[in-house]
Design a protein around this motif. Sequence first.
Motif, PDB file in Angstrom:
ATOM      1  N   LEU A 556       0.847  -1.202   0.000  1.00 24.07           N
ATOM      2  CA  LEU A 556       0.000   0.000   0.000  1.00 24.07           C
ATOM      3  C   LEU A 556       0.881   1.250   0.000  1.00 24.07           C
ATOM      4  N   SER A 557       2.121   1.139  -0.406  1.00 23.69           N
ATOM      5  CA  SER A 557       3.065   2.249  -0.339  1.00 23.69           C
ATOM      6  C   SER A 557       2.697   3.342  -1.335  1.00 23.69           C
ATOM      7  N   GLY A 558       3.240   4.544  -1.081  1.00 22.78           N
ATOM      8  CA  GLY A 558       3.081   5.640  -2.026  1.00 22.78           C
ATOM      9  C   GLY A 558       1.671   6.155  -2.142  1.00 22.78           C
ATOM     10  N   ASN A 559       0.910   6.175  -1.022  1.00 27.00           N
ATOM     11  CA  ASN A 559      -0.437   6.722  -1.007  1.00 27.00           C
ATOM     12  C   ASN A 559      -0.515   7.833   0.035  1.00 27.00           C
ATOM     13  N   LEU A 560      -1.730   8.174   0.462  1.00 29.49           N
ATOM     14  CA  LEU A 560      -1.935   9.237   1.451  1.00 29.49           C
ATOM     15  C   LEU A 560      -2.655   8.679   2.663  1.00 29.49           C
ATOM     16  N   LEU A 561      -2.363   7.448   3.017  1.00 27.74           N
ATOM     17  CA  LEU A 561      -3.059   6.780   4.109  1.00 27.74           C
ATOM     18  C   LEU A 561      -2.648   7.363   5.449  1.00 27.74           C
ATOM     19  N   THR A 562      -3.584   7.409   6.378  1.00 35.58           N
ATOM     20  CA  THR A 562      -3.354   7.989   7.701  1.00 35.58           C
ATOM     21  C   THR A 562      -3.797   7.005   8.774  1.00 35.58           C
ATOM     22  N   GLY A 563      -3.591   7.419  10.022  1.00 32.76           N
ATOM     23  CA  GLY A 563      -4.031   6.595  11.148  1.00 32.76           C
ATOM     24  C   GLY A 563      -2.990   5.558  11.522  1.00 32.76           C
ATOM     25  N   GLU A 564      -3.394   4.677  12.427  1.00 33.59           N
ATOM     26  CA  GLU A 564      -2.484   3.668  12.940  1.00 33.59           C
ATOM     27  C   GLU A 564      -2.498   2.418  12.058  1.00 33.59           C
ATOM     28  N   ILE A 565      -1.442   1.632  12.212  1.00 28.91           N
ATOM     29  CA  ILE A 565      -1.368   0.346  11.507  1.00 28.91           C
ATOM     30  C   ILE A 565      -2.148  -0.674  12.322  1.00 28.91           C
ATOM     31  N   PRO A 566      -3.173  -1.288  11.760  1.00 29.76           N
ATOM     32  CA  PRO A 566      -4.001  -2.225  12.537  1.00 29.76           C
ATOM     33  C   PRO A 566      -3.166  -3.389  13.065  1.00 29.76           C
ATOM     34  N   ILE A 567      -3.363  -3.724  14.320  1.00 31.36           N
ATOM     35  CA  ILE A 567      -2.616  -4.830  14.920  1.00 31.36           C
ATOM     36  C   ILE A 567      -2.986  -6.160  14.281  1.00 31.36           C
ATOM     37  N   GLN A 568      -4.165  -6.199  13.629  1.00 33.20           N
ATOM     38  CA  GLN A 568      -4.608  -7.450  12.987  1.00 33.20           C
ATOM     39  C   GLN A 568      -3.691  -7.878  11.839  1.00 33.20           C
ATOM     40  N   LEU A 569      -2.905  -6.935  11.280  1.00 32.90           N
ATOM     41  CA  LEU A 569      -2.009  -7.303  10.187  1.00 32.90           C
ATOM     42  C   LEU A 569      -0.946  -8.300  10.630  1.00 32.90           C
ATOM     43  N   GLN A 570      -0.747  -8.412  11.947  1.00 34.26           N
ATOM     44  CA  GLN A 570       0.212  -9.400  12.448  1.00 34.26           C
ATOM     45  C   GLN A 570      -0.226 -10.824  12.158  1.00 34.26           C
ATOM     46  N   ASN A 571      -1.507 -11.031  11.855  1.00 33.54           N
ATOM     47  CA  ASN A 571      -2.012 -12.387  11.577  1.00 33.54           C
ATOM     48  C   ASN A 571      -1.527 -12.908  10.228  1.00 33.54           C
ATOM     49  N   LEU A 572      -1.070 -12.007   9.365  1.00 29.34           N
ATOM     50  CA  LEU A 572      -0.725 -12.397   7.999  1.00 29.34           C
ATOM     51  C   LEU A 572       0.682 -12.988   7.935  1.00 29.34           C
ATOM     52  N   LYS A 573       0.863 -13.963   7.053  1.00 28.58           N
ATOM     53  CA  LYS A 573       2.179 -14.528   6.771  1.00 28.58           C
ATOM     54  C   LYS A 573       2.649 -13.921   5.452  1.00 28.58           C
ATOM     55  N   LEU A 574       3.383 -12.808   5.541  1.00 26.74           N
ATOM     56  CA  LEU A 574       3.650 -11.991   4.365  1.00 26.74           C
ATOM     57  C   LEU A 574       5.029 -12.254   3.783  1.00 26.74           C
ATOM     58  N   ASN A 575       5.062 -12.458   2.474  1.00 25.23           N
ATOM     59  CA  ASN A 575       6.329 -12.511   1.752  1.00 25.23           C
ATOM     60  C   ASN A 575       6.757 -11.112   1.300  1.00 25.23           C
ATOM     61  N   GLU A 576       5.775 -10.253   1.046  1.00 22.02           N
ATOM     62  CA  GLU A 576       6.033  -8.869   0.621  1.00 22.02           C
ATOM     63  C   GLU A 576       5.115  -7.962   1.434  1.00 22.02           C
ATOM     64  N   PHE A 577       5.712  -6.942   2.097  1.00 19.76           N
ATOM     65  CA  PHE A 577       4.931  -6.053   2.958  1.00 19.76           C
ATOM     66  C   PHE A 577       5.515  -4.662   2.839  1.00 19.76           C
ATOM     67  N   ASN A 578       4.718  -3.704   2.367  1.00 19.02           N
ATOM     68  CA  ASN A 578       5.239  -2.361   2.158  1.00 19.02           C
ATOM     69  C   ASN A 578       4.135  -1.334   2.410  1.00 19.02           C
ATOM     70  N   LEU A 579       4.337  -0.533   3.469  1.00 15.36           N
ATOM     71  CA  LEU A 579       3.424   0.583   3.780  1.00 15.36           C
ATOM     72  C   LEU A 579       4.169   1.911   3.726  1.00 15.36           C
ATOM     73  N   SER A 580       5.341   1.964   3.065  1.00 11.95           N
ATOM     74  CA  SER A 580       6.152   3.174   3.063  1.00 11.95           C
ATOM     75  C   SER A 580       5.449   4.328   2.347  1.00 11.95           C
ATOM     76  N   ASN A 581       5.994   5.536   2.635  1.00 14.76           N
ATOM     77  CA  ASN A 581       5.589   6.766   1.939  1.00 14.76           C
ATOM     78  C   ASN A 581       4.082   6.995   2.001  1.00 14.76           C
ATOM     79  N   ASN A 582       3.557   6.931   3.229  1.00 16.12           N
ATOM     80  CA  ASN A 582       2.189   7.350   3.515  1.00 16.12           C
ATOM     81  C   ASN A 582       2.267   8.379   4.633  1.00 16.12           C
ATOM     82  N   ASP A 583       1.189   8.556   5.390  1.00 15.94           N
ATOM     83  CA  ASP A 583       1.190   9.487   6.526  1.00 15.94           C
ATOM     84  C   ASP A 583       0.675   8.752   7.761  1.00 15.94           C
TER      85      ASP A 583
END
Length: 996
Positions: A556-583
């Motif tokens: 979800l990188s390179g957007n204008l997303l705000t707020g906190e990172i949901p703790i539920q994302l810890q449930n995922l088994k991610l090979n690729e994870f990118n939330l950079s360059n947001n707010d």
Amino acid sequence: MALVAAIVVLLLQLCDLSLALNQEGLYLLEAKKGLADPSNAFSNWNPRDSTPCSWNGVSCSSSSPDAAVTGVDLTNFGVAGPFPASLCRLTNLAFLSLSWNYINSSLTDSALAPCAALAHLDLSQNLLVGRLPDALAALPSLTYLDLTGNNFTGAIPPSFGRFPRIESLSLVANLLISTIPDFLGNLTTLRQLNLSYNPFAPGVIPSALGNLSSLEVLWLAGCGLIGDLPPALGRLTRLTDLDLSNNALSGRIPESFANLSSVVQIELYNNSLSGPIPPGFGKLKSLLRVDASMNRLEGPLPDDIFDAPLLESVHFYSNRITGSIPADISRSTSLVEIRLFANRLNGSLPADLGKNSPLMLLDLSDNMLSGEIPANICDRVGLEQLLLIDNMFSGALPEGLGRCRTLTRVRLRNNQLSGEVPAGFWGLPHLWLLELRGNSFSGEISPVISGGANLSKILIDDNKFSGSIPSEIGALSKLYEFSASNNQLTGSLPASLSNLGELGQLDLHNNSLSGELLQGIQSWKKLSELNLADNAFTGSITPELGDLPVLNYLDLSGNLLTGEIPIQLQNLKLNEFNLSNNDLSGALPPLFAREAYRNSFLGNPGLCRDLTGLCPVSQGRRYHRGFVWLLRSIFITASLIFVIGVAWFLYRYQKYKKAKLGTDKSKWTLTSFHKLGFSEYEILDCLDEDNVIGSGGSGKVYKAVLSNGETVAVKKLWGTSKKDVENVNQSTDDGFEAEVATLGKIRHKNIVKLWCCCSHRDCKLLVYEYMPNGSLGDLLHSNKGGLLDWSARYKIALDAAEGLSYLHHDCMPPIVHRDVKSNNILLDGEYGAKVADFGVAKSVEMIGKGPKSMSVIAGSCGYIAPEYAYTLRVNEKSDIYSFGVVVLELVTGKLPVDPEFGEKDLVKWVSSTLEQKGMEHIIDPKLDLRHRDEISKVLGIGLLCTSSLPINRPSMRRVVKMLQEVSAENKPKTEKTDGKLSPYYCEEGSDYGSVV
């Protein structure tokens, strides 16, 4: 007295029975006695009948006063046991078929000699062993003999050149050796000769076969044939079907083949034929199909190639054919399939192509064709597949394609097409694959797309599409992949996208989409990839993303997303994870507050407090100027020492790496087996320990993410010492290259694709397709084993069986895997199974070993067939045993070796537990017992495959058939027509002409 009376009554009953049934019935009962009948197929063989003429499988002569038995047909009765010799005592028996059973042991001359009246003998698809008996050729009335799909060994005996009346001889898929003998040319009565798929020694096609003036069918596919095609075959003027595919034939196609005036089908694919295609095929009045694909044919297509009046199918793909496509093609009124992909064709297509012929499939991919797509391509309204990948076609799509309602697959990737897509094209009712990526198409996605009820993949990346994504896309209930990255799409995501329960991949990165991320996405149970990077999305990240069970790629990188990172994302088994360059702001979930995840959050100023380096250093306190200077001096000195140390380390590391991989990258040899979008240099740069994803008996495996976005798996085979390398002779090196070349030719949807091989001195790299869901063993025996319900496990078993069946039966020479296990069965993004690591163990043994070296142990603990202990040899039956263990793993969910079994392995544990406690103590508790019947049948197949006696294990082709029969919903993928077995070939797994 009562005892005496009972004995007398019993004797009288036996006497009545002997008087009731005639002698031929008694012979049949004797035959039945020697056969196991698990399906009760002999239920109406009643000894009280006067004759056996009403019994299942028995036919009698109506003209004979004593109703003599003339035919016995026990096809697919499921009976087992040795050949019932008493059947040959039926003096009028003319027809005998025991095909598709489990008839075992060998055929003896004494058992067959009495069958003097026998004209038709079919023993195909059984388990017969030993040499071909001479008595067969001595049967005076025999005209039809089919021994396909057994385990006969040795050479074809000389007696087989003396059949007095034989018309059809089929020895397909046995274990026959030596070469195809000349004396078969003496059988002048022959009309059909089929010797395909035997491990014959390399040999030429006997010219004497040109003497078989009555021959109508000649099938020699996969017979180890070498050398030139004999011009004498051109004398077979009655020949209708010629199949010489899957051999190593070389030289030119003889011009005499133009004299095959009755030929309907010519199959020469997968050889090494070279030179031009000879003229004259156009005058063959009966020719329907010609297939000379996967050779080295060169030069232009003959002008008359499409003039044959009945020609329906032309396959010349994967050759070196040059020039343009003859204009005569547009005049053909019968063409249905044209496969000319992977050649060097140029020029434009005839403007009237498709106007006169009922084209269903046109595959011209991977050529240098240009110009516009013919406007009449679908005028006959029958076109189903249009595949023009990797050419230089330009202009707009013809309007007529928007009315071509029969289309199922369209692949136009990497051309120069432009303009708007006809509105009706988006909503074609049978279209399931639409690939337009890599062109310059513009305009909007039409709301008419709601009519595309069968659309499964929409791939429109790298174009100039604009406008919003229509809400009507939510009507596509079968949509699995929607990829529209690198376009100019705007607006918000339609809420209807959340209705797509089959959605597995959604890639919309690098557009101008906006609005908030979707809510209510609980139906995305199959979504494994979500890429919305580089857009203008706002709002917060929905916590529901963390509840998606198979999501392993989230960007979800390179957007204008705000707020906190949901703790539920810890449930995922991610090979690729990118939330950079947001707010984003707030605290990182504990799992992500690690250095390993730092690059996933760069450019989010509100996340600074958890990981250093995410944001610029704040200006906090002021320090005394002298103290700051001191600290600065210490820092500069320490940095200088650190830089020098790092430079020294890198120098030594590069020196070590060059020593391991070869000093000069230009000295690496790259052997590719598919069209590649990367070079060997990219592969070498990815061989970092950080990229290691596995290590096995044959080498270490790296995950390589390439610059073009593709991901591959690179296996670096274990090397040898310098001394060992110096002892490796040229034949060993050539053996490895030949082995890998064989693996590279394999094209099957259930075999992991080998992209290429890189080699330099003692270092060998194999580059495979990357399988995102890893191995069956890792998934099944982990805490994610619950993801594999029964339907998924059944499909995995069937997929793996089809892959092994291909290796055993359709490759020439057959390939023995040697290490079948759940960790060598890999799963793609849809949990489809593909067999991996076949042949590699054999190749590795060759590196650094002399010709006299002993083989290393073949197989893995718990999977090794019991006979290996005393033979130290592996063959197809060893693979079948190992596959049976995998089936037991799928049913039980248990490891092949486990402390809970004590001194037993899984096979023995299942057998004993089944006998003592019943099946409910065997089935994996994670499975739904509503499928108990299917599970029971599959368990039976697994136990049959793990029989302690190799002869009792079914062939892999038989295993596939049994698995397909388990569920009425699973239909066979191959058919047996007229005794001919049709192998998979290049199309499976290929980018061109393939099933995606």
